[in-house]
Enzyme design. Structure first.
Site, PDB file in Angstrom:
ATOM      1  N   GLY A  47      -1.491 -10.377  -6.519  1.00 55.60           N
ATOM      2  CA  GLY A  47      -2.894 -10.653  -6.786  1.00 55.60           C
ATOM      3  C   GLY A  47      -3.695  -9.837  -5.794  1.00 55.60           C
ATOM      4  O   GLY A  47      -3.269  -8.757  -5.389  1.00 55.60           O
ATOM      5  N   GLU A  48      -4.788 -10.342  -5.353  1.00 51.50           N
ATOM      6  CA  GLU A  48      -5.593  -9.659  -4.344  1.00 51.50           C
ATOM      7  C   GLU A  48      -5.532 -10.518  -3.092  1.00 51.50           C
ATOM      8  O   GLU A  48      -5.992 -11.660  -3.092  1.00 51.50           O
ATOM      9  CB  GLU A  48      -7.028  -9.483  -4.855  1.00 51.50           C
ATOM     10  CG  GLU A  48      -7.784  -8.353  -4.187  1.00 51.50           C
ATOM     11  CD  GLU A  48      -8.138  -8.652  -2.745  1.00 51.50           C
ATOM     12  OE1 GLU A  48      -7.901  -7.787  -1.876  1.00 51.50           O
ATOM     13  OE2 GLU A  48      -8.639  -9.756  -2.468  1.00 51.50           O
ATOM     14  N   SER A  49      -4.942  -9.989  -2.032  1.00 50.62           N
ATOM     15  CA  SER A  49      -4.611 -10.807  -0.859  1.00 50.62           C
ATOM     16  C   SER A  49      -5.829 -11.433  -0.191  1.00 50.62           C
ATOM     17  O   SER A  49      -5.764 -12.583   0.256  1.00 50.62           O
ATOM     18  CB  SER A  49      -3.803  -9.992   0.154  1.00 50.62           C
ATOM     19  OG  SER A  49      -4.530  -8.861   0.592  1.00 50.62           O
ATOM     20  N   CYS A  79       4.104  -8.456  -3.474  1.00 50.67           N
ATOM     21  CA  CYS A  79       2.870  -7.685  -3.382  1.00 50.67           C
ATOM     22  C   CYS A  79       1.860  -8.366  -2.452  1.00 50.67           C
ATOM     23  O   CYS A  79       2.016  -8.319  -1.244  1.00 50.67           O
ATOM     24  CB  CYS A  79       2.312  -7.401  -4.771  1.00 50.67           C
ATOM     25  SG  CYS A  79       1.101  -6.056  -4.787  1.00 50.67           S
ATOM     26  N   ARG A 105      -2.174  -2.784   3.367  1.00 49.40           N
ATOM     27  CA  ARG A 105      -2.679  -3.101   2.023  1.00 49.40           C
ATOM     28  C   ARG A 105      -2.926  -1.809   1.250  1.00 49.40           C
ATOM     29  O   ARG A 105      -3.338  -0.811   1.813  1.00 49.40           O
ATOM     30  CB  ARG A 105      -3.994  -3.883   2.119  1.00 49.40           C
ATOM     31  CG  ARG A 105      -3.842  -5.258   2.696  1.00 49.40           C
ATOM     32  CD  ARG A 105      -5.174  -5.976   2.848  1.00 49.40           C
ATOM     33  NE  ARG A 105      -5.685  -6.351   1.542  1.00 49.40           N
ATOM     34  CZ  ARG A 105      -6.885  -5.992   1.081  1.00 49.40           C
ATOM     35  NH1 ARG A 105      -7.693  -5.255   1.797  1.00 49.40           N
ATOM     36  NH2 ARG A 105      -7.271  -6.391  -0.109  1.00 49.40           N
ATOM     37  N   ILE A 134       1.969  -1.960  -8.108  1.00 48.24           N
ATOM     38  CA  ILE A 134       0.573  -2.015  -8.541  1.00 48.24           C
ATOM     39  C   ILE A 134      -0.295  -2.218  -7.295  1.00 48.24           C
ATOM     40  O   ILE A 134      -0.242  -3.283  -6.672  1.00 48.24           O
ATOM     41  CB  ILE A 134       0.343  -3.163  -9.549  1.00 48.24           C
ATOM     42  CG1 ILE A 134       1.262  -3.009 -10.759  1.00 48.24           C
ATOM     43  CG2 ILE A 134      -1.130  -3.216  -9.970  1.00 48.24           C
ATOM     44  CD1 ILE A 134       1.269  -4.209 -11.690  1.00 48.24           C
ATOM     45  N   ARG A 135      -1.041  -1.183  -6.929  1.00 52.87           N
ATOM     46  CA  ARG A 135      -1.842  -1.242  -5.688  1.00 52.87           C
ATOM     47  C   ARG A 135      -0.990  -1.805  -4.554  1.00 52.87           C
ATOM     48  O   ARG A 135      -1.421  -2.666  -3.786  1.00 52.87           O
ATOM     49  CB  ARG A 135      -3.095  -2.091  -5.884  1.00 52.87           C
ATOM     50  CG  ARG A 135      -4.101  -1.481  -6.808  1.00 52.87           C
ATOM     51  CD  ARG A 135      -5.325  -2.360  -7.012  1.00 52.87           C
ATOM     52  NE  ARG A 135      -5.902  -2.754  -5.739  1.00 52.87           N
ATOM     53  CZ  ARG A 135      -6.581  -3.879  -5.546  1.00 52.87           C
ATOM     54  NH1 ARG A 135      -6.774  -4.716  -6.528  1.00 52.87           N
ATOM     55  NH2 ARG A 135      -7.077  -4.162  -4.369  1.00 52.87           N
ATOM     56  N   HIS A 170       6.565  -5.784  -8.031  1.00 53.37           N
ATOM     57  CA  HIS A 170       6.491  -6.964  -8.894  1.00 53.37           C
ATOM     58  C   HIS A 170       7.768  -7.155  -9.716  1.00 53.37           C
ATOM     59  O   HIS A 170       7.806  -6.792 -10.890  1.00 53.37           O
ATOM     60  CB  HIS A 170       5.297  -6.831  -9.845  1.00 53.37           C
ATOM     61  CG  HIS A 170       3.985  -6.899  -9.159  1.00 53.37           C
ATOM     62  ND1 HIS A 170       3.316  -8.082  -8.961  1.00 53.37           N
ATOM     63  CD2 HIS A 170       3.223  -5.923  -8.603  1.00 53.37           C
ATOM     64  CE1 HIS A 170       2.188  -7.834  -8.322  1.00 53.37           C
ATOM     65  NE2 HIS A 170       2.108  -6.543  -8.087  1.00 53.37           N
ATOM     66  N   GLU A 172       8.778  -9.770 -11.048  1.00 57.69           N
ATOM     67  CA  GLU A 172       8.500 -10.715 -12.138  1.00 57.69           C
ATOM     68  C   GLU A 172       7.995 -10.018 -13.396  1.00 57.69           C
ATOM     69  O   GLU A 172       7.975 -10.623 -14.470  1.00 57.69           O
ATOM     70  CB  GLU A 172       7.494 -11.780 -11.675  1.00 57.69           C
ATOM     71  CG  GLU A 172       6.052 -11.336 -11.605  1.00 57.69           C
ATOM     72  CD  GLU A 172       5.666 -10.517 -10.378  1.00 57.69           C
ATOM     73  OE1 GLU A 172       4.470 -10.202 -10.250  1.00 57.69           O
ATOM     74  OE2 GLU A 172       6.542 -10.186  -9.552  1.00 57.69           O
TER      75      GLU A 172
END
Length: 188
Positions: A47-49, A79, A105, A134-135, A170, A172
């Site tokens: 997600g976005e940390s 991530c 990050r 992803i990022r 990721h 998952e």
């Protein structure tokens, strides 16, 4: 049967639940600190940390997650989960401080630089794992307590320390549950 929670505030929660179940454990969504009771392990998804940390603080989850780990319960961070679990985050953001390394990050770039790569992972029977970045972050400056499990271009993208497992990618989002099985069999 092992009971694994997935922090259900952002990220690929349902995909993690499916991965946990495919690896032979029971999966539960965790939204509040009392949801941690009775669990054997916890997944902190991508997600976005920064957003995840803010939500965790708002719902008073930071300290309960730290306590969960300090009780010896296992945590798997993917991530953004890797970022949150790291001792330090480059730039000085607050973290859970449970993995003795520094997280960078967006270490491979922004969204448009997302990629897939074949990783060599010695702890698996099959020699490679197709990873989705992803990022993605990566780790630097791991202590001697941290075992590096995978790198790409010299950057640490999977590691473990005691009851903590992290991946910068990721798993998952693949059909390959080896990372979850590793978590259930070797980290728990």
């Amino acid at each position: 049967m092992k009971k694994i929670g997935v922090l259900a505030i952002q990220g690929a929660v349902d995909e993690h639940i499916q991965m946990i179940e495919s690896a032979g454990a029971l999966a539960f969504k965790v939204k509040h600190s009392n949801d941690l009771a009775g669990l054997d392990g916890l997944v902190l998804p991508g997600g976005e940390s920064t957003t995840m940390r803010k939500i965790m603080k708002r719902y008073d989850l930071m300290e309960p997650v730290k306590a969960f780990a300090k009780e010896g319960k296992a945590i798997f961070g993917t991530c953004a989960g890797l970022v949150l679990l790291s001792k330090e985050i480059e730039g000085g953001e607050e973290s859970l401080g449970l993995l003795d390394a520094t997280a960078i990050r967006n270490g491979f770039g922004r969204q448009k630089e997302s990629f897939e790569a074949e990783l060599s992972v010695d702890v698996f029977d099959a020699p490679t794992f197709e990873a989705i970045f992803i990022r993605a972050p990566y780790l630097i400056e791991p202590s001697d307590e941290v075992t590096v499990l995978a790198t790409i271009d010299g950057k640490i993208v999977a590691a473990k320390q005691a009851n903590i497992l992290v991946t910068a990618f990721h798993p998952e989002l693949t059909n390959d549950n080896r990372w979850m099985r590793y978590f259930l069999e070797k980290i728990l």
